[in-house]
Design a protein around this motif. Structure first.
Motif, PDB file in Angstrom:
ATOM      1  N   ASN A  90       0.749  -1.361   0.041  1.00 48.37           N
ATOM      2  CA  ASN A  90      -0.043   0.029   0.104  1.00 48.37           C
ATOM      3  C   ASN A  90       0.791   1.256   0.028  1.00 48.37           C
ATOM      4  O   ASN A  90       1.668   1.248   0.905  1.00 48.37           O
ATOM      5  CB  ASN A  90      -0.666   0.051   1.385  1.00 48.37           C
ATOM      6  N   ALA A  91       0.285   2.394  -0.521  1.00 52.23           N
ATOM      7  CA  ALA A  91       0.982   3.811  -0.450  1.00 52.23           C
ATOM      8  C   ALA A  91       0.157   4.393   0.434  1.00 52.23           C
ATOM      9  O   ALA A  91      -0.803   4.721   0.557  1.00 52.23           O
ATOM     10  CB  ALA A  91       0.885   4.326  -1.716  1.00 52.23           C
ATOM     11  N   VAL A  92       0.819   4.756   1.722  1.00 56.38           N
ATOM     12  CA  VAL A  92       0.157   5.612   2.718  1.00 56.38           C
ATOM     13  C   VAL A  92      -0.178   7.086   2.455  1.00 56.38           C
ATOM     14  O   VAL A  92       0.777   7.736   1.437  1.00 56.38           O
ATOM     15  CB  VAL A  92       1.427   5.736   3.889  1.00 56.38           C
ATOM     16  N   THR A  93      -1.342   7.485   2.650  1.00 53.89           N
ATOM     17  CA  THR A  93      -1.837   8.773   1.897  1.00 53.89           C
ATOM     18  C   THR A  93      -2.081   9.841   3.404  1.00 53.89           C
ATOM     19  O   THR A  93      -2.212   9.201   4.379  1.00 53.89           O
ATOM     20  CB  THR A  93      -2.852   8.573   1.326  1.00 53.89           C
ATOM     21  N   GLY A  94      -2.641  10.963   3.110  1.00 51.77           N
ATOM     22  CA  GLY A  94      -3.054  11.901   4.095  1.00 51.77           C
ATOM     23  C   GLY A  94      -1.756  12.331   5.118  1.00 51.77           C
ATOM     24  O   GLY A  94      -0.702  12.104   4.774  1.00 51.77           O
ATOM     25  N   GLU A  95      -2.317  12.945   6.051  1.00 50.41           N
ATOM     26  CA  GLU A  95      -1.381  13.336   7.155  1.00 50.41           C
ATOM     27  C   GLU A  95      -0.655  12.516   7.889  1.00 50.41           C
ATOM     28  O   GLU A  95      -1.468  11.377   8.212  1.00 50.41           O
ATOM     29  CB  GLU A  95      -2.171  14.279   8.108  1.00 50.41           C
ATOM     30  N   ASP A  96       0.507  12.697   8.289  1.00 53.53           N
ATOM     31  CA  ASP A  96       1.396  11.710   9.168  1.00 53.53           C
ATOM     32  C   ASP A  96       0.356  11.547  10.490  1.00 53.53           C
ATOM     33  O   ASP A  96      -0.002  12.398  10.944  1.00 53.53           O
ATOM     34  CB  ASP A  96       2.615  12.546   9.407  1.00 53.53           C
ATOM     35  N   GLY A  97       0.353  10.234  10.708  1.00 49.46           N
ATOM     36  CA  GLY A  97      -0.305   9.729  11.994  1.00 49.46           C
ATOM     37  C   GLY A  97      -1.826   9.685  11.506  1.00 49.46           C
ATOM     38  O   GLY A  97      -2.501   9.198  12.428  1.00 49.46           O
ATOM     39  N   TYR A  98      -2.392   9.783  10.616  1.00 41.12           N
ATOM     40  CA  TYR A  98      -3.731   9.505  10.091  1.00 41.12           C
ATOM     41  C   TYR A  98      -4.434   8.021  10.127  1.00 41.12           C
ATOM     42  O   TYR A  98      -5.361   7.709  10.548  1.00 41.12           O
ATOM     43  CB  TYR A  98      -4.261  10.538   9.067  1.00 41.12           C
ATOM     44  N   GLY A  99      -3.581   7.569   9.026  1.00 41.93           N
ATOM     45  CA  GLY A  99      -4.041   5.952   9.046  1.00 41.93           C
ATOM     46  C   GLY A  99      -4.725   5.729   7.626  1.00 41.93           C
ATOM     47  O   GLY A  99      -5.524   4.961   7.790  1.00 41.93           O
ATOM     48  N   SER A 100      -4.449   6.281   6.585  1.00 42.26           N
ATOM     49  CA  SER A 100      -5.046   6.129   5.558  1.00 42.26           C
ATOM     50  C   SER A 100      -4.183   5.495   4.174  1.00 42.26           C
ATOM     51  O   SER A 100      -2.894   5.809   4.389  1.00 42.26           O
ATOM     52  CB  SER A 100      -5.716   7.246   4.923  1.00 42.26           C
ATOM     53  N   ALA A 101      -4.594   4.878   3.410  1.00 40.80           N
ATOM     54  CA  ALA A 101      -3.810   4.555   2.190  1.00 40.80           C
ATOM     55  C   ALA A 101      -4.240   3.791   1.133  1.00 40.80           C
ATOM     56  O   ALA A 101      -5.652   3.422   1.095  1.00 40.80           O
ATOM     57  CB  ALA A 101      -2.769   3.053   3.007  1.00 40.80           C
TER      58      ALA A 101
END
Length: 197
Positions: A90-101
């Motif tokens: 997976n490629a992590v998305t969104g703000e650091d610490g958020y948890g979306s990918a």
């Protein structure tokens, strides 16, 4: 969001909603340099996992040792093991610490086909080498060793900008292989004569 074709996608590309990134990753190139050879494929199918509020997302249960890298920073690889036999990237998305990918679900092989064939000897044709998330990881040699690497050109695992895929060539539908939020239209696929499953 357009980036220079052939260049690694920047962290800013991933610093957006997972659904937007999942759509825009179509046409990009996932590349792995294992130290002896480079293997790559064009991304033709993705799924977005939106964050802690998404019941199908691993981040819904909070940050654990397994999901640590899913929480950032954007542009990080999150690699996990499923069914006791397959790796998924997976490629992590969104703000650091958020948890979306964004789960990379399928590739069109480009480079290193001989290595892919050796790693996936049961594939009957080249189009089947990377036609599933576990299959593409096997073909490219992606394992837990790549979990947490930056996809932005600073590591052996990179996603490069590719030619844009026009909306008329994209199919959007529900995610598959999950039991929660199954009707959310977060699966993006490049139209193909042979549907990717």
């Amino acid at each position: 969001m357009r980036e220079h074709e052939g260049a690694p996608l920047s962290s800013g590309f991933y610093l957006r909603d997972a659904a937007l990134v999942a759509r825009d990753l179509l046409g990009a190139v996932l590349q792995h340099d294992d130290g002896t050879q480079v293997v790559s494929g064009r991304i033709i199918e993705t799924e977005a996992y939106l964050g802690p509020h998404d019941p199908a997302s691993h981040s819904a249960a909070g940050r654990t040792a397994r999901t640590w890298h899913m929480f950032g920073p954007p542009g990080t690889a999150y690699v996990y093991f499923i069914y006791g036999m397959h790796w998924c990237v997976n490629a992590v998305t969104g703000e650091d610490g958020y948890g979306s990918a964004v789960l990379i679900r399928a590739l069109e092989p480009i480079q290193g086909l001989s290595a892919m064939r050796l790693r996936r000897p049961r594939a009957r044709r080249d189009t089947a080498l990377c036609d599933g998330p576990g299959k593409l990881c096997a073909a490219l040699g992606i394992t837990r060793a790549q979990d947490g690497l930056l996809l932005t050109g600073a590591s052996s695992l990179t996603i490069l900008a590719g030619p844009p895929v026009h909306d008329t060539h994209v199919v959007i539908g529900p995610r598959i292989g999950i039991s929660k939020a199954v009707d959310w239209p977060l699966r993006f696929r490049v139209m193909s004569p042979r549907p990717i499953r």
